[in-house]
Scaffold this motif. Structure first.
Motif, short mmCIF file in Angstrom:
data_model
loop_
_atom_site.label_atom_id
_atom_site.label_comp_id
_atom_site.label_asym_id
_atom_site.label_seq_id
_atom_site.Cartn_x
_atom_site.Cartn_y
_atom_site.Cartn_z
N LEU A 1 0.84 -1.19 0.00
CA LEU A 1 0.00 0.00 0.00
C LEU A 1 0.88 1.24 0.00
CD1 LEU A 1 -3.06 0.35 -0.16
CD2 LEU A 1 -3.03 1.00 2.24
N ASP A 2 1.24 1.64 -1.21
CA ASP A 2 2.13 2.81 -1.35
C ASP A 2 1.30 4.09 -1.22
OD1 ASP A 2 4.79 4.02 -2.29
OD2 ASP A 2 3.28 4.93 -3.58
N GLY A 3 1.86 5.03 -0.45
CA GLY A 3 1.19 6.32 -0.32
C GLY A 3 0.19 6.37 0.82
N ARG B 1 2.24 19.00 -11.58
CA ARG B 1 1.24 18.11 -11.00
C ARG B 1 1.97 17.15 -10.05
NH1 ARG B 1 -1.47 21.28 -13.05
NH2 ARG B 1 -3.25 21.10 -14.51
N TYR B 2 1.67 17.23 -8.78
CA TYR B 2 2.33 16.33 -7.83
C TYR B 2 1.35 15.95 -6.75
CZ TYR B 2 5.99 14.31 -4.88
OH TYR B 2 6.76 13.44 -4.14
N VAL B 3 0.97 14.68 -6.72
CA VAL B 3 0.01 14.19 -5.74
C VAL B 3 0.72 13.73 -4.48
CG1 VAL B 3 -1.78 12.42 -5.33
CG2 VAL B 3 -1.60 13.53 -7.57
N MET C 1 9.68 12.74 -11.09
CA MET C 1 11.04 12.66 -10.55
C MET C 1 11.01 12.53 -9.04
SD MET C 1 12.92 15.75 -12.63
CE MET C 1 12.12 17.12 -11.85
N TYR C 2 11.82 11.62 -8.52
CA TYR C 2 12.15 11.68 -7.10
C TYR C 2 13.68 11.60 -7.01
CZ TYR C 2 11.06 12.25 -2.29
OH TYR C 2 10.94 12.82 -1.04
N PRO C 3 14.35 12.75 -7.13
CA PRO C 3 15.83 12.75 -7.21
C PRO C 3 16.47 12.45 -5.86
CG PRO C 3 14.87 14.81 -8.06
CD PRO C 3 13.78 14.09 -7.31
P1 P6P Z 1 7.34 13.18 -0.48
C1 P6P Z 1 4.46 8.12 -0.41
O1 P6P Z 1 4.81 8.34 0.94
C2 P6P Z 1 5.74 7.85 -1.20
O2 P6P Z 1 6.37 6.72 -0.73
C3 P6P Z 1 5.43 7.74 -2.68
O3 P6P Z 1 4.20 7.18 -2.95
C4 P6P Z 1 5.51 9.18 -3.15
O4 P6P Z 1 5.89 9.30 -4.52
C5 P6P Z 1 6.57 9.78 -2.22
O5 P6P Z 1 6.61 8.96 -1.05
C6 P6P Z 1 6.24 11.18 -1.82
O6 P6P Z 1 7.30 11.64 -0.99
O7 P6P Z 1 8.69 13.31 0.15
O8 P6P Z 1 7.18 14.05 -1.70
O9 P6P Z 1 6.18 13.31 0.48
#
Ligand code: P6P
Length: 341
Positions: free
Chosen positions: A125-127, A246-248, A266-268
């Motif tokens: 369960l990601d997020g 756009r960033y959820v 991107m998650y750098p």
């Molecule tokens: P930040 C959710 O906690 C997660 O693991 C991913 O689903 C999401 O892309 C990222 O972390 C969001 O992280 O640091 O932007 O809150």
């Protein structure tokens, strides 16, 4: 609904799985019936989890579960529930030898399955940190096949994502969507609640030939990013222009939008998190697998994500994924940075 409108020949997930196994025989001369069992089981786990997600508020599942995962993040009851569902459903197939979950410190090696040839890695369960404010969440999974009879755990069995035989995600949102690839094409299914089946909505999906101009990243971290990433962002914002942000903050949601519309997610890495935040094995690999299968790209800034050799089951990895237009432009800035320009 008139009978003329009634779909009397739906392409359900179950039907797709059987057709895909038949296709595999034509393409590769052999079937992988066990893989079909596993994919069907993932469909069941997705439906159970979707039901729990939809009812979490009423059933008090938002609450903390009291534990913490290997990242030290508080586990919500829903995290633990989703993990239990996927572990139990996969174990019951008797086809999965080893499982790796974000919620478990160590791999699960299923006893008595020396004959089994599959390894499943997943973020159940990601997020979930977003779920209390009703932001969509998802499950991410990847599947390896192994001929290694000695595979007692994953200590020597970790392999690059390119060796996965299937990968996908389930997005629990306004509708429940499963996106899946078994190595030839990306296919999308939507859960039809009227009869509880995933029904195909997109076959062999490819990213748009004219991708939308969207960038998706947590710009709150921008000051900690490397020059290449910051110069790329400045380029698309100020020199190219016309991009929307756009960033959820829920990877499955941000990646699903990128897969459908184009753009870049991107998650750098940053000064504090030298390898970024997202997990290589069960987040980056599956998403990269889907992106490449749909005509996109995924890189850590130096290497295609799928070619990275994992060293640890929970290792993190910087990720830039999306349409080739944007990822290739990012890589141009990385090259300039490497040349000291
Ligand atoms: P930040 C959710 O906690 C997660 O693991 C991913 O689903 C999401 O892309 C990222 O972390 C969001 O992280 O640091 O932007 O809150």
């Amino acid at each position: 609904m008139s009978d003329a409108d009634y779909n009397t020949d739906p392409v359900t997930l179950s039907r797709f799985i059987m057709e895909d196994d038949h296709e595999r025989r034509k393409l590769y001369g052999k079937t992988r019936t066990s893989l079909s069992f596993i994919l069907g089981a993932i469909g069941v786990a997705a439906k159970v989890t979707a039901n729990a997600v939809q009812n979490a508020g009423m059933q008090g599942l938002y609450a903390l579960g009291g534990g913490a995962n290997q990242s030290g993040e508080d586990q919500k009851k829903l995290d633990v529930l989703a993990n239990d569902v996927f572990v139990n459903v996969l174990r019951n197939t008797k086809k999965v030898r080893v499982m790796v979950s974000e919620e478990l410190d160590e791999p699960i090696v299923v006893e008595g399955l020396e004959h089994a040839r599959y390894v499943c890695v997943f973020d159940p369960l990601d997020g979930s940190s977003n779920i209390e404010c009703n932001v969509s969440v998802g499950t991410i999974f990847g599947i390896y096949h192994t001929d290694d009879k000695s595979l007692a755990d994953l200590s020597d069995g970790l392999r690059p994502g390119r060796e996965m035989v299937a990968a996908g995600y389930i997005l629990y949102s306004s509708s429940v969507v499963m996106v899946l690839s078994t190595g030839h094409g990306v296919h999308m299914f939507t859960l039809d609640p009227t009869f509880g089946e995933f029904v195909m909505t997109r076959r062999d999906w490819h990213m748009p030939s004219v991708p939308k101009k969207i960038y998706s990243c947590n710009t709150g971290n921008a000051q900690k990013w490397d020059l290449a990433t910051r110069h790329f962002l400045r380029h698309i914002r100020e020199e190219v222009g016309g991009y929307s942000a756009r960033y959820v903050g829920s990877m499955v949601t941000d990646v699903h939008r990128t897969l459908l519309y184009g753009g870049i997610f991107m998650y750098p890495a940053d000064k504090k998190n030298k390898r970024g935040k997202l997990r290589l094995l069960y987040e980056c690999f599956p998403m990269a697998y889907l992106m490449e299968a749909a005509g996109g790209m995924a890189t850590d800034g130096k290497t295609p994500i799928l070619d990275i050799q994992p060293k640890d089951i929970h290792e993190r990895c910087p990720i830039y994924l999306g349409c080739t237009r944007d990822v290739e432009k990012l890589l141009e800035f990385v090259k300039l940075q490497d040349e000291g320009k």
